[in-house]
Scaffold this motif. Structure first.
Motif, PDB file in Angstrom:
ATOM      1  N   ARG A  70      28.425  15.482 -29.425  1.00  0.00           N
ATOM      2  CA  ARG A  70      29.174  16.385 -30.299  1.00  0.00           C
ATOM      3  C   ARG A  70      28.610  17.797 -30.279  1.00  0.00           C
ATOM      4  O   ARG A  70      29.241  18.725 -30.779  1.00  0.00           O
ATOM      5  CB  ARG A  70      29.131  15.860 -31.738  1.00  0.00           C
ATOM      6  N   ALA A  71      27.427  17.959 -29.713  1.00  0.00           N
ATOM      7  CA  ALA A  71      26.745  19.259 -29.742  1.00  0.00           C
ATOM      8  C   ALA A  71      27.170  20.141 -28.570  1.00  0.00           C
ATOM      9  O   ALA A  71      27.252  19.664 -27.437  1.00  0.00           O
ATOM     10  CB  ALA A  71      25.232  19.054 -29.713  1.00  0.00           C
ATOM     11  N   SER A  72      27.413  21.398 -28.859  1.00  0.00           N
ATOM     12  CA  SER A  72      27.732  22.337 -27.780  1.00  0.00           C
ATOM     13  C   SER A  72      26.469  22.989 -27.225  1.00  0.00           C
ATOM     14  O   SER A  72      26.494  23.535 -26.127  1.00  0.00           O
ATOM     15  CB  SER A  72      28.712  23.407 -28.268  1.00  0.00           C
ATOM     16  N   LYS A  73      25.372  22.912 -27.984  1.00  0.00           N
ATOM     17  CA  LYS A  73      24.087  23.463 -27.533  1.00  0.00           C
ATOM     18  C   LYS A  73      22.955  22.631 -28.123  1.00  0.00           C
ATOM     19  O   LYS A  73      23.118  21.988 -29.160  1.00  0.00           O
ATOM     20  CB  LYS A  73      23.896  24.903 -28.014  1.00  0.00           C
ATOM     21  N   ILE A  74      21.813  22.687 -27.463  1.00  0.00           N
ATOM     22  CA  ILE A  74      20.588  22.084 -27.986  1.00  0.00           C
ATOM     23  C   ILE A  74      19.481  23.130 -27.882  1.00  0.00           C
ATOM     24  O   ILE A  74      19.459  23.936 -26.951  1.00  0.00           O
ATOM     25  CB  ILE A  74      20.201  20.783 -27.256  1.00  0.00           C
ATOM     26  N   ALA A  75      18.612  23.137 -28.873  1.00  0.00           N
ATOM     27  CA  ALA A  75      17.507  24.104 -28.878  1.00  0.00           C
ATOM     28  C   ALA A  75      16.208  23.396 -29.223  1.00  0.00           C
ATOM     29  O   ALA A  75      16.194  22.344 -29.866  1.00  0.00           O
ATOM     30  CB  ALA A  75      17.779  25.223 -29.879  1.00  0.00           C
ATOM     31  N   LEU A  76      15.128  24.002 -28.763  1.00  0.00           N
ATOM     32  CA  LEU A  76      13.779  23.555 -29.092  1.00  0.00           C
ATOM     33  C   LEU A  76      13.115  24.642 -29.914  1.00  0.00           C
ATOM     34  O   LEU A  76      13.414  25.834 -29.761  1.00  0.00           O
ATOM     35  CB  LEU A  76      12.973  23.320 -27.816  1.00  0.00           C
ATOM     36  N   MET A  77      12.180  24.236 -30.746  1.00  0.00           N
ATOM     37  CA  MET A  77      11.456  25.227 -31.542  1.00  0.00           C
ATOM     38  C   MET A  77      10.030  24.765 -31.784  1.00  0.00           C
ATOM     39  O   MET A  77       9.769  23.588 -32.031  1.00  0.00           O
ATOM     40  CB  MET A  77      12.179  25.492 -32.858  1.00  0.00           C
ATOM     41  N   ASN A  78       9.129  25.702 -31.643  1.00  0.00           N
ATOM     42  CA  ASN A  78       7.741  25.511 -32.046  1.00  0.00           C
ATOM     43  C   ASN A  78       7.117  26.886 -32.248  1.00  0.00           C
ATOM     44  O   ASN A  78       7.769  27.917 -32.028  1.00  0.00           O
ATOM     45  CB  ASN A  78       6.954  24.623 -31.066  1.00  0.00           C
ATOM     46  N   ALA A  79       5.876  26.915 -32.662  1.00  0.00           N
ATOM     47  CA  ALA A  79       5.226  28.180 -32.979  1.00  0.00           C
ATOM     48  C   ALA A  79       5.111  29.097 -31.778  1.00  0.00           C
ATOM     49  O   ALA A  79       5.112  30.320 -31.923  1.00  0.00           O
ATOM     50  CB  ALA A  79       3.839  27.919 -33.577  1.00  0.00           C
ATOM     51  N   MET A  80       5.033  28.543 -30.590  1.00  0.00           N
ATOM     52  CA  MET A  80       4.833  29.374 -29.409  1.00  0.00           C
ATOM     53  C   MET A  80       6.142  29.909 -28.831  1.00  0.00           C
ATOM     54  O   MET A  80       6.212  31.046 -28.424  1.00  0.00           O
ATOM     55  CB  MET A  80       4.049  28.617 -28.338  1.00  0.00           C
ATOM     56  N   VAL A  81       7.178  29.099 -28.771  1.00  0.00           N
ATOM     57  CA  VAL A  81       8.433  29.561 -28.162  1.00  0.00           C
ATOM     58  C   VAL A  81       9.404  30.134 -29.182  1.00  0.00           C
ATOM     59  O   VAL A  81      10.399  30.747 -28.804  1.00  0.00           O
ATOM     60  CB  VAL A  81       9.134  28.443 -27.352  1.00  0.00           C
ATOM     61  N   GLY A  82       9.125  29.920 -30.455  1.00  0.00           N
ATOM     62  CA  GLY A  82      10.096  30.309 -31.467  1.00  0.00           C
ATOM     63  C   GLY A  82      11.245  29.328 -31.426  1.00  0.00           C
ATOM     64  O   GLY A  82      11.046  28.122 -31.525  1.00  0.00           O
ATOM     65  N   PHE A  83      12.464  29.847 -31.228  1.00  0.00           N
ATOM     66  CA  PHE A  83      13.674  29.023 -31.178  1.00  0.00           C
ATOM     67  C   PHE A  83      14.388  29.375 -29.884  1.00  0.00           C
ATOM     68  O   PHE A  83      14.810  30.520 -29.692  1.00  0.00           O
ATOM     69  CB  PHE A  83      14.562  29.349 -32.384  1.00  0.00           C
ATOM     70  N   ILE A  84      14.471  28.419 -28.958  1.00  0.00           N
ATOM     71  CA  ILE A  84      15.108  28.689 -27.668  1.00  0.00           C
ATOM     72  C   ILE A  84      16.103  27.587 -27.330  1.00  0.00           C
ATOM     73  O   ILE A  84      15.839  26.404 -27.543  1.00  0.00           O
ATOM     74  CB  ILE A  84      14.079  28.818 -26.513  1.00  0.00           C
ATOM     75  N   GLU A  85      17.238  28.003 -26.813  1.00  0.00           N
ATOM     76  CA  GLU A  85      18.214  27.030 -26.360  1.00  0.00           C
ATOM     77  C   GLU A  85      17.755  26.443 -25.030  1.00  0.00           C
ATOM     78  O   GLU A  85      17.223  27.162 -24.186  1.00  0.00           O
ATOM     79  CB  GLU A  85      19.576  27.694 -26.198  1.00  0.00           C
ATOM     80  N   VAL A  86      17.945  25.142 -24.871  1.00  0.00           N
ATOM     81  CA  VAL A  86      17.645  24.486 -23.615  1.00  0.00           C
ATOM     82  C   VAL A  86      18.680  25.003 -22.621  1.00  0.00           C
ATOM     83  O   VAL A  86      19.882  24.903 -22.856  1.00  0.00           O
ATOM     84  CB  VAL A  86      17.702  22.954 -23.729  1.00  0.00           C
ATOM     85  N   GLU A  87      18.185  25.589 -21.545  1.00  0.00           N
ATOM     86  CA  GLU A  87      19.042  26.330 -20.625  1.00  0.00           C
ATOM     87  C   GLU A  87      20.284  25.592 -20.177  1.00  0.00           C
ATOM     88  O   GLU A  87      21.397  26.087 -20.273  1.00  0.00           O
ATOM     89  CB  GLU A  87      18.211  26.764 -19.413  1.00  0.00           C
ATOM     90  N   ASN A  88      20.116  24.407 -19.671  1.00  0.00           N
ATOM     91  CA  ASN A  88      21.264  23.638 -19.198  1.00  0.00           C
ATOM     92  C   ASN A  88      21.717  22.595 -20.210  1.00  0.00           C
ATOM     93  O   ASN A  88      22.745  21.982 -20.033  1.00  0.00           O
ATOM     94  CB  ASN A  88      20.929  22.948 -17.864  1.00  0.00           C
ATOM     95  N   GLY A  89      20.910  22.406 -21.235  1.00  0.00           N
ATOM     96  CA  GLY A  89      21.247  21.429 -22.253  1.00  0.00           C
ATOM     97  C   GLY A  89      21.381  20.023 -21.734  1.00  0.00           C
ATOM     98  O   GLY A  89      22.132  19.220 -22.268  1.00  0.00           O
ATOM     99  N   ILE A  90      20.683  19.711 -20.664  1.00  0.00           N
ATOM    100  CA  ILE A  90      20.830  18.403 -20.018  1.00  0.00           C
ATOM    101  C   ILE A  90      19.958  17.361 -20.733  1.00  0.00           C
ATOM    102  O   ILE A  90      18.760  17.531 -20.863  1.00  0.00           O
ATOM    103  CB  ILE A  90      20.436  18.478 -18.531  1.00  0.00           C
ATOM    104  N   ILE A  91      20.604  16.315 -21.194  1.00  0.00           N
ATOM    105  CA  ILE A  91      19.882  15.189 -21.785  1.00  0.00           C
ATOM    106  C   ILE A  91      20.326  13.942 -21.049  1.00  0.00           C
ATOM    107  O   ILE A  91      21.516  13.642 -20.985  1.00  0.00           O
ATOM    108  CB  ILE A  91      20.155  15.059 -23.283  1.00  0.00           C
TER     109      ILE A  91
END
Length: 189
Positions: free
Chosen positions: A167-188
């Motif tokens: 159902r998601a059009s995007k996925i992102a990762l977040m931590n103290a070092m990267v901040g909030f970044i979308e997974v480039e290809n969103g491949i799971i």
């Protein structure tokens, strides 16, 4: 030992109140009475980008500064592990490391626990569903960036399951070092 990973950039340690809050909560849970004030202890060596590792326990602390280059994460492998526990940020991460080693050709794993999405081995996650960024209600670790973005109302909590990925059009990762970044290809996978 417990650990806080802090992004240092431009001679400043970023988002220290969130790291201090987690440090104090972890210390309370483990009965550590030693007080550590990150604001006075963290002093980046220069203006460059560093990953500061603040390691601590009841007997003392150490501080390490490592030059930082972000890792590219473009693919995640779904991995089920109902027994994993990582409620405090420990420096020893054997179970997470073992899961990471099962990633095959992917960059990291997205851990599913009791049919719910949790985290990758290094970051909290968010899914963009129906115009809103949602993050799992029950992550393995309550990350400092996740907490900050919840406070800012950028993220909302949700009981995310594997089927929500579709159902998601995007996925992102977040931590103290990267901040909030979308997974480039969103491949799971």
């Amino acid at each position: 030992m417990l650990l806080e990973t802090i992004r240092c950039e431009g001679g400043e340690a970023l988002h220290l109140p969130y790291h201090q809050k987690r440090l104090e909560k972890s210390s309370q849970v483990l009965g550590i009475h030693q007080k550590y004030d990150l604001q006075t202890l963290i002093a980046p060596p220069d203006q460059e980008l560093y990953r500061c590792r603040f390691l601590y326990d009841a007997n003392g602390y150490t501080i390490e500064y490592h030059p930082y280059t972000p890792k590219k994460i473009a693919s995640l492998k779904l991995l089920i592990c109902d027994t994993i526990e990582y409620p405090l940020k420990y420096s020893e991460r054997e179970q997470l490391t073992a899961l990471f080693e099962q990633r095959e050709d992917c960059d990291d794993v997205l851990i599913v626990k009791n049919n719910h999405l949790t985290d990758t081995t290094i970051a909290n996650i968010a899914l963009f569903i129906e115009g809103q960024w949602l993050t799992p209600e029950s992550p393995l670790l309550e990350g400092t960036t996740r907490e900050r973005l919840l406070d800012e109302k950028f993220l909302a909590l949700a009981p995310l399951r594997s089927e929500d990925i579709g159902r998601a059009s995007k996925i992102a990762l977040m931590n103290a070092m990267v901040g909030f970044i979308e997974v480039e290809n969103g491949i799971i996978i």
